[in-house]
Design a protein around this motif. Structure first.
Motif, PDB file in Angstrom:
ATOM      1  N   VAL A 172       0.850  -1.188   0.000  1.00  0.00           N
ATOM      2  CA  VAL A 172       0.000   0.000   0.000  1.00  0.00           C
ATOM      3  C   VAL A 172       0.889   1.242   0.000  1.00  0.00           C
ATOM      4  O   VAL A 172       1.722   1.429   0.888  1.00  0.00           O
ATOM      5  N   LEU A 173       0.704   2.066  -1.039  1.00  0.00           N
ATOM      6  CA  LEU A 173       1.485   3.285  -1.181  1.00  0.00           C
ATOM      7  C   LEU A 173       0.653   4.499  -0.802  1.00  0.00           C
ATOM      8  O   LEU A 173      -0.511   4.615  -1.177  1.00  0.00           O
ATOM      9  N   GLY A 174       1.284   5.406  -0.067  1.00  0.00           N
ATOM     10  CA  GLY A 174       0.725   6.727   0.129  1.00  0.00           C
ATOM     11  C   GLY A 174       1.432   7.705  -0.785  1.00  0.00           C
ATOM     12  O   GLY A 174       2.431   7.365  -1.422  1.00  0.00           O
ATOM     13  N   PHE A 175       0.922   8.918  -0.882  1.00  0.00           N
ATOM     14  CA  PHE A 175       1.652   9.918  -1.660  1.00  0.00           C
ATOM     15  C   PHE A 175       1.300  11.322  -1.202  1.00  0.00           C
ATOM     16  O   PHE A 175       0.232  11.565  -0.629  1.00  0.00           O
ATOM     17  N   VAL A 176       2.245  12.223  -1.483  1.00  0.00           N
ATOM     18  CA  VAL A 176       2.096  13.635  -1.127  1.00  0.00           C
ATOM     19  C   VAL A 176       2.712  14.475  -2.238  1.00  0.00           C
ATOM     20  O   VAL A 176       3.508  13.987  -3.044  1.00  0.00           O
ATOM     21  N   GLY A 177       2.357  15.739  -2.267  1.00  0.00           N
ATOM     22  CA  GLY A 177       3.054  16.692  -3.115  1.00  0.00           C
ATOM     23  C   GLY A 177       4.243  17.265  -2.374  1.00  0.00           C
ATOM     24  O   GLY A 177       4.253  17.330  -1.136  1.00  0.00           O
ATOM     25  N   ALA A 178       5.258  17.662  -3.104  1.00  0.00           N
ATOM     26  CA  ALA A 178       6.438  18.284  -2.504  1.00  0.00           C
ATOM     27  C   ALA A 178       6.220  19.795  -2.370  1.00  0.00           C
ATOM     28  O   ALA A 178       5.347  20.374  -3.029  1.00  0.00           O
ATOM     29  N   PRO A 179       7.007  20.453  -1.519  1.00  0.00           N
ATOM     30  CA  PRO A 179       6.763  21.875  -1.249  1.00  0.00           C
ATOM     31  C   PRO A 179       6.747  22.772  -2.492  1.00  0.00           C
ATOM     32  O   PRO A 179       5.839  23.601  -2.644  1.00  0.00           O
ATOM     33  N   TRP A 180       7.735  22.639  -3.391  1.00  0.00           N
ATOM     34  CA  TRP A 180       7.753  23.524  -4.549  1.00  0.00           C
ATOM     35  C   TRP A 180       6.486  23.373  -5.382  1.00  0.00           C
ATOM     36  O   TRP A 180       5.881  24.361  -5.804  1.00  0.00           O
ATOM     37  N   GLN A 219       9.635  31.333   3.287  1.00  0.00           N
ATOM     38  CA  GLN A 219       8.794  31.098   4.467  1.00  0.00           C
ATOM     39  C   GLN A 219       7.631  30.181   4.128  1.00  0.00           C
ATOM     40  O   GLN A 219       7.283  29.280   4.900  1.00  0.00           O
ATOM     41  N   PHE A 220       7.034  30.394   2.967  1.00  0.00           N
ATOM     42  CA  PHE A 220       5.919  29.567   2.526  1.00  0.00           C
ATOM     43  C   PHE A 220       6.377  28.131   2.297  1.00  0.00           C
ATOM     44  O   PHE A 220       5.735  27.174   2.753  1.00  0.00           O
ATOM     45  N   LEU A 221       7.504  27.948   1.633  1.00  0.00           N
ATOM     46  CA  LEU A 221       8.021  26.608   1.378  1.00  0.00           C
ATOM     47  C   LEU A 221       8.344  25.878   2.682  1.00  0.00           C
ATOM     48  O   LEU A 221       8.107  24.675   2.810  1.00  0.00           O
ATOM     49  N   GLY A 222       8.857  26.611   3.652  1.00  0.00           N
ATOM     50  CA  GLY A 222       9.151  25.997   4.945  1.00  0.00           C
ATOM     51  C   GLY A 222       7.896  25.514   5.652  1.00  0.00           C
ATOM     52  O   GLY A 222       7.867  24.410   6.221  1.00  0.00           O
ATOM     53  N   LYS A 223       6.859  26.344   5.624  1.00  0.00           N
ATOM     54  CA  LYS A 223       5.590  25.928   6.245  1.00  0.00           C
ATOM     55  C   LYS A 223       4.997  24.721   5.524  1.00  0.00           C
ATOM     56  O   LYS A 223       4.471  23.799   6.167  1.00  0.00           O
ATOM     57  N   LEU A 224       5.087  24.722   4.202  1.00  0.00           N
ATOM     58  CA  LEU A 224       4.585  23.581   3.441  1.00  0.00           C
ATOM     59  C   LEU A 224       5.388  22.319   3.759  1.00  0.00           C
ATOM     60  O   LEU A 224       4.814  21.239   3.934  1.00  0.00           O
ATOM     61  N   ALA A 225       6.701  22.437   3.837  1.00  0.00           N
ATOM     62  CA  ALA A 225       7.536  21.269   4.125  1.00  0.00           C
ATOM     63  C   ALA A 225       7.178  20.650   5.472  1.00  0.00           C
ATOM     64  O   ALA A 225       7.069  19.420   5.601  1.00  0.00           O
ATOM     65  N   ASP A 226       6.980  21.482   6.476  1.00  0.00           N
ATOM     66  CA  ASP A 226       6.643  20.955   7.806  1.00  0.00           C
ATOM     67  C   ASP A 226       5.275  20.281   7.793  1.00  0.00           C
ATOM     68  O   ASP A 226       5.082  19.228   8.419  1.00  0.00           O
ATOM     69  N   ALA A 227       4.324  20.865   7.061  1.00  0.00           N
ATOM     70  CA  ALA A 227       2.996  20.255   6.966  1.00  0.00           C
ATOM     71  C   ALA A 227       3.051  18.934   6.218  1.00  0.00           C
ATOM     72  O   ALA A 227       2.407  17.946   6.608  1.00  0.00           O
ATOM     73  N   ILE A 228       3.826  18.889   5.131  1.00  0.00           N
ATOM     74  CA  ILE A 228       3.934  17.659   4.344  1.00  0.00           C
ATOM     75  C   ILE A 228       4.601  16.560   5.162  1.00  0.00           C
ATOM     76  O   ILE A 228       4.197  15.391   5.098  1.00  0.00           O
ATOM     77  N   ALA A 229       5.618  16.912   5.923  1.00  0.00           N
ATOM     78  CA  ALA A 229       6.270  15.900   6.775  1.00  0.00           C
ATOM     79  C   ALA A 229       5.280  15.302   7.769  1.00  0.00           C
ATOM     80  O   ALA A 229       5.251  14.079   7.985  1.00  0.00           O
TER      81      ALA A 229
END
Length: 354
Positions: free
Chosen positions: A142-150, A181-191
């Motif tokens: 079973v695979l999950g997936f997410v988008g990356a920050p960029w 700043q936006f990319l950092g917030k996205l990265a933390d949310a994606i993690a």
């Protein structure tokens, strides 16, 4: 330690085992090329209903598993799914794609974003993944997936799909502080979201940085790679044994840079020969891919030859057979079936020199 035979086949490959044949699945394998999906779409026209109502997403995720028995069953979802949970609403319009209105363009908007609380904003993900694990057992991974920050930032800032990414690139080159700043917030949310998917049952997670291939190598190293790495480091800190895959569309110019973010497997598009990809990435990086999705419009002999050529070049360790991008909506369903059948028989076909 579980016996190797009790571990799903794709997971064994992702962990670096030497196998007789590569495991096989397809990006976008649940979707518009299947009549079963189109029938369900006609009944439930809202994409977000189909991806966020657990019973519908489970059914769609399992449609290709029942039809073709791939080695991987991927969560039916969208890379934008976690965005409302941090304060960015979106809609998906059939034949037009995602729409984010208002788009993120200011420091004030970035400041208002909040951390992701997945149990509150994404409870359906747990039900979907847990059910998929029960349904497929050890027959598939079973695979999950997410988008990356960029890529998520590109959608959020452009407000929709784009051909030239002029708005986000303008921000990158004229107001980089806001974008970082936006990319950092996205990265933390994606993690947080990746770890949540793993806790809910995902055994491998693929991160799509679909639009990072639109960046020059120097800009990739500034605006994409560090934030991919930020996601991977946070996930590996708590879930070190879960394999992570990175996919970038149009990645030929940045291929060597992709594993620098720490993923276990690089998913290669069809613009790079698999033998060249192996040489450029080195022996310690797994590979996925990389057949041109349009090859599935060819004859069965043509499809078989392309599959075997890819598998021959990739070797027996750390390769997951896949397309170089998603299966196209007009692909004949019987050719998809033949793709899976052939890949699963690859060891026998190669042994007799087909």
């Amino acid at each position: 330690m579980a016996e190797s035979s009790q571990i799903p086949y794709l997971l064994r490959a992702a962990r670096g085992e030497v196998l007789d044949r590569p495991p096989v699945w397809m990006m976008r394998q649940a979707g518009r090329y299947m009549k079963a999906y189109r029938d369900l779409r006609d009944k439930y026209p809202s994409f977000r209903d189909r991806s966020e109502k657990a019973e519908l997403a489970i059914e769609i995720s399992l449609q290709p598993f029942r039809a073709f028995e791939p080695d991987g069953v991927i969560l039916f979802s969208d890379i934008l799914t976690p965005l409302p949970g941090i304060g960015i609403p979106f809609d998906i319009i059939e034949s037009k794609g995602p729409v984010i209105d208002p788009p993120i363009r200011s420091q004030e908007q970035v400041d208002k974003l909040h951390p992701l609380e997945p149990e509150e904003s994404l409870p359906f993900i747990r039900e979907i993944l847990q059910t998929l694990r029960r349904e497929v057992g050890n027959k598939a991974t079973v695979l999950g997936f997410v988008g990356a920050p960029w890529t998520l930032a590109a959608y959020a800032i452009e407000g929709k799909s784009s051909k030239d990414y002029a708005i986000i690139k303008s921000m990158a080159f004229s107001e980089p502080t806001i974008l970082h700043q936006f990319l950092g917030k996205l990265a933390d949310a994606i993690a947080i979201y990746v770890r949540y998917q793993i806790d809910c049952g995902a055994q491998v997670v693929q991160m799509f940085d679909s639009w990072a291939g639109q960046l020059s190598p120097v800009d990739y190293e500034v605006f994409a790679l560090p934030y991919q790495r930020r996601v991977v480091e946070q996930v590996k800190a708590t879930h070190p044994d879960t394999p992570l895959i990175l996919y970038i569309n149009g990645s030929a110019g940045i291929l060597e840079r992709m594993p620098q973010c720490g993923v276990d497997i690089v998913s290669v598009d069809w613009t790079v020969d698999m033998a060249d990809a192996r040489a450029r990435l080195g022996a310690n990086v797994g590979v996925q891919g990389n057949m041109d999705p349009c090859a599935l419009y060819g004859s069965k002999d043509f499809i078989r030859d392309r599959i075997l050529d890819t598998i021959r070049k990739a070797g027996k360790r750390g390769h997951i057979m896949n397309l170089g991008h998603g299966v196209l909506p007009s692909t004949p369903e019987e050719n998809v079936a033949f793709f899976f059948e052939t890949a699963k028989q690859a060891d026998k076909l190669l042994a007799v020199g087909t």
